[in-house]
Each structure stands twice: as structure tokens, then as C-alpha cells.
Design an enzyme around this catalytic site. Structure first.
Site, mmCIF file in Angstrom:
data_model
loop_
_atom_site.group_PDB
_atom_site.id
_atom_site.type_symbol
_atom_site.label_atom_id
_atom_site.label_comp_id
_atom_site.label_asym_id
_atom_site.label_seq_id
_atom_site.Cartn_x
_atom_site.Cartn_y
_atom_site.Cartn_z
ATOM 1 N N ASN A 113 44.013 47.111 35.378
ATOM 2 C CA ASN A 113 44.696 46.595 36.566
ATOM 3 C C ASN A 113 44.965 45.111 36.412
ATOM 4 O O ASN A 113 44.221 44.383 35.761
ATOM 5 C CB ASN A 113 43.869 46.884 37.837
ATOM 6 N N PHE A 117 44.426 39.824 43.029
ATOM 7 C CA PHE A 117 43.902 39.509 44.367
ATOM 8 C C PHE A 117 44.945 39.702 45.474
ATOM 9 O O PHE A 117 45.139 38.826 46.333
ATOM 10 C CB PHE A 117 43.382 38.059 44.444
ATOM 11 N N SER A 176 37.633 37.577 37.792
ATOM 12 C CA SER A 176 38.862 38.355 37.668
ATOM 13 C C SER A 176 39.714 37.753 36.555
ATOM 14 O O SER A 176 39.904 36.535 36.509
ATOM 15 C CB SER A 176 39.663 38.325 38.965
ATOM 16 N N ASN A 178 42.819 38.229 36.348
ATOM 17 C CA ASN A 178 44.208 38.285 36.803
ATOM 18 C C ASN A 178 44.644 37.097 37.658
ATOM 19 O O ASN A 178 45.751 37.087 38.181
ATOM 20 C CB ASN A 178 44.443 39.594 37.563
ATOM 21 N N THR A 179 43.753 36.131 37.821
ATOM 22 C CA THR A 179 44.134 34.867 38.458
ATOM 23 C C THR A 179 43.985 33.805 37.378
ATOM 24 O O THR A 179 42.857 33.514 36.964
ATOM 25 C CB THR A 179 43.226 34.565 39.678
ATOM 26 N N LYS A 218 29.425 37.103 40.467
ATOM 27 C CA LYS A 218 29.953 38.207 39.637
ATOM 28 C C LYS A 218 30.632 37.649 38.402
ATOM 29 O O LYS A 218 31.571 36.855 38.499
ATOM 30 C CB LYS A 218 30.939 39.045 40.454
ATOM 31 N N ASN A 247 32.542 42.325 35.734
ATOM 32 C CA ASN A 247 33.935 42.606 36.097
ATOM 33 C C ASN A 247 34.609 43.369 34.943
ATOM 34 O O ASN A 247 33.952 43.787 33.989
ATOM 35 C CB ASN A 247 34.654 41.287 36.386
#
Ligand SMILES: Cc1cc2nc3c(=O)[nH]c(=O)nc-3n(C[C@H](O)[C@H](O)[C@H](O)COP(=O)(O)O)c2cc1C
Length: 368
Positions: A113, A117, A176, A178-179, A218, A247
Site C-alpha cells: 500500500n 495517510f 510509514s 508513504n510520507t 511504532k 510497520n
């Protein structure tokens, strides 16, 4: 096959006819509306975990990212989860990355994915949780930073201040992929600065709330041994209450069968993450010692893998991708298995088995 397993299988088949994001949204809507079938739970005192004032009635939690906007907390608890972690929530609402941004690698029992966010933001999520009222299990609220924020540390502090009164525990998600740049917060100095600010904000809330809301950090599974030790050190000196490991990974194991989908950018989760995340968990346990609460996440899709996480050093486990491939009966199967394990090993509580295989996992290499 039992009726329960049959309904579960048919449900998975139907959902997999849809693209992953539509299927996920439909699942949340079904849960929120009370239409999803539930199959009862395992009740066993030996699975309970006490952490300060909190009691987790079993060790299986819904990982963050499934219920990003806190729409289905109580229904998820009804499925048998002992705790549910909502979020990641950012101060301002965000659209996230362009679609498609969620991919199934079915042959690998994996997901990639790159949502980035997407969420309704603090105001809306706060109101939703407040209106929902107390839930029958432990509620974790996972907070993050907006993509375009000029002060990411301030975003985490805002999250802590906003959600401390509603959360049983808070999670600072700095992992994450993805940021862009978010994982840089795992670097020693940046992490020290962030955690000092977060813990100060948490402590400021104590007078108002009459309790210290526990804060979890996390982390990613893509950290070298030395970096992991540094993270553990900063966590301990900052008095952070626990860690969630881990993660999704940005690695793409050569063994992935679906090499086409594997090319998609984003975080990989599910079965191919299990080994890496469990090694990272065990190394973290070794670095922080026996007392810090650790939640093990990544690739749990069978009862045996749930047990392995606990043996590697996890007090609690969480899962997400396992639900995509195994459906909701997985939760009950895991708890049933763990309940039998406690009886077979003749221990009073599952927590006595935490870390019994720590050396086996912690001695493995994270480098490949
Ligand atoms: C589609 C998807 C979205 C996710 N979103 C988030 C998120 O918003 N915040 C977060 O901390 N983790 C998020 N995660 C990571 C999961 O919480 C979990 O750490 C990871 O998927 C590994 O567990 P699994 O193998 O059981 O899925 C997401 C995972 C997936 C698959």
C-alpha cells in the site's frame, strides 16, 4: 467445513472480486452498519494482559491503518480483537496519494500500500470517537504528521494533546514509508527531540486527566542492527511506554511470486514480512530488556505465527493483512490456539511464554 468457516470463505471470495480499496471500504461500511456476521469469541483469563490500568482481554489487536477514521471500533472488538488501534490520524484531513494505491499480491499472501495517510483529520475523528463512547476493549489511537506540515514534531504533539482523553494508549507512527522523509524521525537526534516533545505533552495532560496515557512508538522493520539499538536507547531514556514492531517494509524479497505487483511503490505487508518483522521484534526485545511492553506486528496469518511472535518477545500481537486473506475467523483461531498452548505448557498466563525463543530470533540477521 463449519458454517462459520464457510461464511468466512465466501465473504473473502466476494471481497476479492473487488479492487482492494473498494473492498476495504465496503468492509468498513459493513462493520460500521452492524451487517457483518460475527462468530463469538474465546474467553480465557489466561490470555489476559494487564498493563498499568489497562486490561487486554486477549493478545490479538487490529493493527493501525484498517480503521483509519475510527468508524468501526466496537464492531471490530465484537469480532474478537482484544484491542483496536485506529489511525493514523493527522491534524488536518488528507486525501492521500492518487489511486490505485493498494495492491494484493495474492500468490504471496501479501499487500502493498501507498495510501499516504488518507484520513479525516483530528477534528472529525475526535468527534467520532467521542460520540461512540466507551468501547468494550482497549482503544489505541495512532497519530502522525501531515505530508505538507512545516513542523512535524508539532503535529505529533497536537495528536497527543487532542487524543489523550479518548485513548487507552497512543501510538506515534514515525514509520510509514508513504510520507516522504517521515522515517528520518527514527534517526537518533531527531528521535530524541521528537520523543522529548511527545512525552512532555503527554505529561502535561496528566493533571487534567488524572492518568498518564501510555505512549507507544511504532517503528519500521527496515533498520540496521546498530540503528535499532540506538532507537531502543532513546526510547528507554525518553520513558516512552512501549514499542510496536513493525510497520510495512520497503524491501522486496526476491522470493516474491508476483514480481509484477512487487514493482508497485509502497510498504509491503503480510506473509513475506513475517520473518523480517519478527527478527526486528526480537532484537528490540533484546535491546530494551524484559519489561518494556512490545507489540509484535507483521505477517501474522496463522495461529502458529501469532505464537512465534509472542515467543520472540511480543506481549501483544497485531495484524492487518492476515485478515485480508484469512477473514475474521483468524482472530478466534489464534486465541483458541494460544489458549490451548497455555494449558499444554502448564503456565498460568500466556505472558509467561513471552520471549522464550528470543535468542533464536534475535541472533538472525536483519541485513538480507
Ligand atoms: C493498507 C494498509 C494501510 C496501513 N496504514 C497504516 C497506517 O495508517 N498507520 C500505521 O501505523 N500502519 C499502517 N499500516 C501498517 C499495519 O498497521 C501493519 O504494521 C503492517 O501492515 C504489518 O502487519 P500485517 O503484515 O499484519 O499487515 C497499514 C497497512 C496496510 C496493509
Amino acid at each position: 467445513m463449519s458454517i462459520e468457516n464457510l461464511i468466512n470463505k465466501v465473504g473473502i471470495r466476494a471481497l476479492h472480486c473487488l479492487d482492494p480499496e473498494t473492498s476495504h471500504n465496503a468492509t468498513i461500511k459493513m462493520l460500521a452498519s452492524g451487517l457483518a456476521p460475527t462468530f463469538g469469541q474465546i474467553e480465557d483469563k489466561a490470555l489476559e494482559y494487564k498493563w498499568g490500568d489497562l486490561t487486554f482481554k486477549n493478545p490479538v489487536g487490529m493493527a493501525a491503518g484498517f480503521d483509519k477514521n475510527a468508524e468501526a471500533i466496537a464492531p471490530l472488538m465484537k469480532l474478537g480483537f482484544g484491542h483496536v488501534e485506529v489511525g493514523t490520524v493527522t491534524p488536518l484531513p488528507q486525501e492521500g496519494n492518487p489511486k490505485p494505491r493498494n495492491f494484493r499480491l495474492s500468490a504471496d499472501r501479501a499487500v502493498i500500500n501507498r495510501y499516504g495517510f488518507n484520513n479525516d483529520g483530528h477534528d472529525v475523528v475526535y468527534e467520532r470517537i467521542r460520540k461512540a463512547g466507551r468501547t468494550p476493549g482497549v482503544l489505541g489511537i495512532n497519530v502522525g504528521a501531515n505530508k505538507l506540515s512545516e513542523d512535524r514534531v508539532a503535529d505529533y504533539v497536537l495528536g497527543v494533546k487532542r487524543f489523550a482523553e479518548l485513548a487507552d494508549y497512543l501510538t506515534a507512527n514515525i514509520s510509514s514509508p508513504n510520507t516522504p522523509g517521515l522515517r528520518d524521525l527514527q534517526e537518533k537526534d531527531a528521535l530524541g527531540h521528537l520523543l522529548t516533545a511527545i512525552m512532555e505533552a503527554r505529561n502535561e495532560q496528566e493533571d487534567r486527566l488524572g492518568r498518564k496515557v501510555p505512549v507507544m512508538l511504532k517503528i519500521a522493520p527496515d533498520v540496521a542492527d546498530e540503528a535499532l539499538k540506538e532507537i531502543a536507547e532513546v526510547v528507554l531514556t525518553s520513558n516512552v511506554d512501549g514499542m510496536i514492531v513493525s510497520n510495512t517494509t520497503i524491501a522486496r524479497p526476491a522470493t516474491l511470486k508476483d514480481q509484477q505487483q512487487a514493482k508497485e511503490a509502497g510498504g509491503l505487508s503480510g506473509a513475506p514480512l513475517f520473518e523480517r518483522a519478527t527478527i526486528a521484534l526480537a532484537k528490540t526485545r533484546r535491546a530494551v530488556g524484559p519489561d518494556l511492553p512490545l507489540f509484535g506486528v507483521g505477517g501474522v496469518d496463522t495461529p502458529e505465527k501469532a505464537a512465534a511472535k509472542i515467543f520472540a518477545g511480543a506481549n501483544q500481537i497485531q495484524l492487518y493483512s492476515g485478515m485480508v486473506y484469512e477473514g475474521q475467523t483468524l482472530v478466534k483461531k489464534i486465541n483458541h490456539h494460544l489458549s490451548r498452548l497455555v494449558a499444554a505448557r502448564k503456565v498460568a498466563n500466556l505472558q509467561e511464554l513471552v520471549g522464550i525463543d528470543n535468542d533464536i530470533w534475535a541472533d538472525k540477521s536483519l541485513e538480507n
